[in-house]
Design an enzyme around this catalytic site. Structure first.
Site, short mmCIF file in Angstrom:
data_model
loop_
_atom_site.label_atom_id
_atom_site.label_comp_id
_atom_site.label_asym_id
_atom_site.label_seq_id
_atom_site.Cartn_x
_atom_site.Cartn_y
_atom_site.Cartn_z
N ARG A 41 0.84 -1.21 0.00
CA ARG A 41 0.00 0.00 0.00
C ARG A 41 0.87 1.26 0.00
O ARG A 41 0.65 2.17 -0.80
CB ARG A 41 -0.89 -0.01 1.25
N SER A 88 -6.98 5.21 11.54
CA SER A 88 -6.17 4.03 11.24
C SER A 88 -5.06 4.39 10.27
O SER A 88 -5.18 5.33 9.49
CB SER A 88 -7.03 2.94 10.60
N CYS A 89 -4.00 3.60 10.30
CA CYS A 89 -2.92 3.70 9.34
C CYS A 89 -3.48 3.41 7.93
O CYS A 89 -4.28 2.49 7.79
CB CYS A 89 -1.89 2.64 9.71
N PRO A 90 -3.18 4.14 6.90
CA PRO A 90 -2.23 5.23 6.74
C PRO A 90 -2.92 6.60 6.69
O PRO A 90 -2.37 7.53 6.10
CB PRO A 90 -1.65 4.92 5.37
#
Lengths: 367, 71
Positions: free
Chosen positions: A224, B10-12
């Site tokens: 990602r 939350s990531c990202p």
């Protein structure tokens, strides 16, 4: 001292070090008895765990794998030691539960989570390349959603006891793994019957959990970040894991390149791809690969704990409703290509629809 | 000085929102990013520095701030 250790694990070399350790340990666990190309596999081990506690009755995949609780407890130890145990809750838990369930179904259509995809490739199973392509495609869709404001909403700080529920559950599961009461199922044949000695599995799992918490190791995140923000930090760790497992496999004679009849795998290209598209998309929307979700649930993230429970329940349904793929079979020189049946194909379709609806619907404007 | 609050995300998402905010930053201007996990703090710091901004983190109890300045 703690500051220097933290700085090392936050560095590129720290990530590479953790990847190397996980790769070596995973390949070594196979030498000691874990199933082929499955030294560590979160989806497979949660499926075995679901079978062990009776959530499904597929008698070849039932074993209370100590690695799963060990990952959580290793992460808990690291989080407590470095002051990072922060209890949080409330970021769309029900959506995360279903993302976990569908991620497990997708992974069991491919026959492995991203960790196992790395280990399958390191063992010469070239179907893993198709799996990786699917994974990257699914994560790519997730990255597009994230770029356009996708969010599951904010978690809030919660009272401390809530953060101990997942570690408490894992301690309970570990006790059951050691005591083996009659109501815990354990396979006598098939992959579920193959396992390393319990204390070694426990030790390796604790070490992996500890190190992964420090370095934020995440397979989904690695792809990602590379796609979304051109950040290759996490990818170094994943490549290191692949190289380390490959080196050990070569050294111990467990590298057999090919597509057909690889161990606990199928060579149905379309469904290897689509299974991992579903998993990759679900992981991206939930913010972590299955390993990372276990690590987060050990450091107080209860929403990740809900994702983990979703995966275990999803794995149970995957076998109860015959959604999981069957491996290739090679009998008397005749190859029967495996893959998911009709039920599994429909489940992947429903899972993809669920993720896409969530991706389009859960959006927040930001500058 | 502009401030964005990425706590609880939350990531990202903290990094995605930081990058979006940085695009509108003029030279010498300062962006303050509120985070609530060490992971988010590390990620925002790494991202800002890799994009050639000055970035420093400061912790006050459980609240953490990353201050980013466009060179």
């Amino acid at each position: 001292m703690r500051h220097q250790i933290s700085a090392f694990f936050a560095s590129r070399w720290g990530t590479v070090f953790v990847g190397l350790v996980i790769g070596v340990l995973a390949a070594w666990l196979v030498v000691l008895g874990n199933p082929p190309n499955m030294g560590v596999c979160v989806a497979c081990f949660e499926r075995d765990l679901a079978g062990a506690i009776g959530l499904h009755r597929a008698d070849v995949v039932q074993y209370l794998r100590p690695e799963i609780p060990a990952f959580v407890l290793g992460s808990l130890a690291a989080a407590l030691l470095f002051g990072e145990f922060r209890v949080r809750a409330g970021s769309a838990p029900i959506a995360r539960f279903f993302l976990g369930a569908f991620a497990a179904i997708g992974a069991l259509v491919f026959l492995g989570c991203p960790w196992r995809a790395i280990l399958r490739l390191a063992g010469g199973d070239l179907n893993a390349l198709i799996g990786f392509a699917g994974l990257a495609f699914g994560i790519g869709i997730g990255a597009l959603f994230l770029k356009n404001g996708f969010t599951l909403g904010r978690a809030r700080e919660a009272l401390k006891p809530v953060g101990w529920i997942m570690p408490g559950l894992m301690i309970g599961l570990l006790i059951l793994a050691f005591v083996q009461p009659a109501f815990i199922f354990a396979s006598v044949k098939g992959p579920g019957s193959l396992h390393a000695p319990i204390l070694i599995s426990l030790g390796a799992g604790l070490l992996i959990g500890f190190l992964a918490q420090r370095s934020r190791f995440c397979t989904m995140g690695s792809i990602r970040d590379a796609l979304l923000i051109r950040d290759f930090h996490l990818l170094y760790g994943v490549v290191a894991m692949l190289v380390a497992a490959f080196a050990v496999n070569l050294a111990v004679g467990k590298f057999n390149p090919g597509f057909a009849a690889q161990p606990i795998a199928h060579s149905n290209t379309l469904w290897n791809f689509l299974g991992m598209v579903l998993s990759g998309l679900a992981f991206a929307l939930a913010g972590g690969c299955p390993g990372r979700q276990l690590i987060l649930s050990g450091e107080g993230d209860t929403d990740s704990g809900v994702f983990v429970l979703g995966m275990i329940v999803g794995a149970g349904f995957a076998h109860n409703w015959l959604l999981a793929a069957v491996p290739d079979k090679l009998a008397e020189g005749v190859l029967t290509v495996g893959g998911p049946g009709f039920n599994g194909q429909i489940a992947v379709g429903i899972g993809l629809a669920f993720c896409l609806i969530l991706g389009f619907a859960m959006r927040e404007r930001f500058e | 000085m502009k401030t964005i609050d990425t706590t609880g995300l939350s990531c990202p998402e903290p990094v995605v929102r930081t990058r979006a905010a940085l695009q509108n930053l003029a030279a010498g201007e300062v962006l303050q990013v509120l985070v609530d996990t060490v992971t988010a703090r590390e990620n925002v710091l790494r991202t800002a520095r890799s994009l050639n901004y000055d970035a420093v983190a400061a912790d006050q109890g459980s609240s953490m701030t990353v201050t980013i300045t466009k060179k």
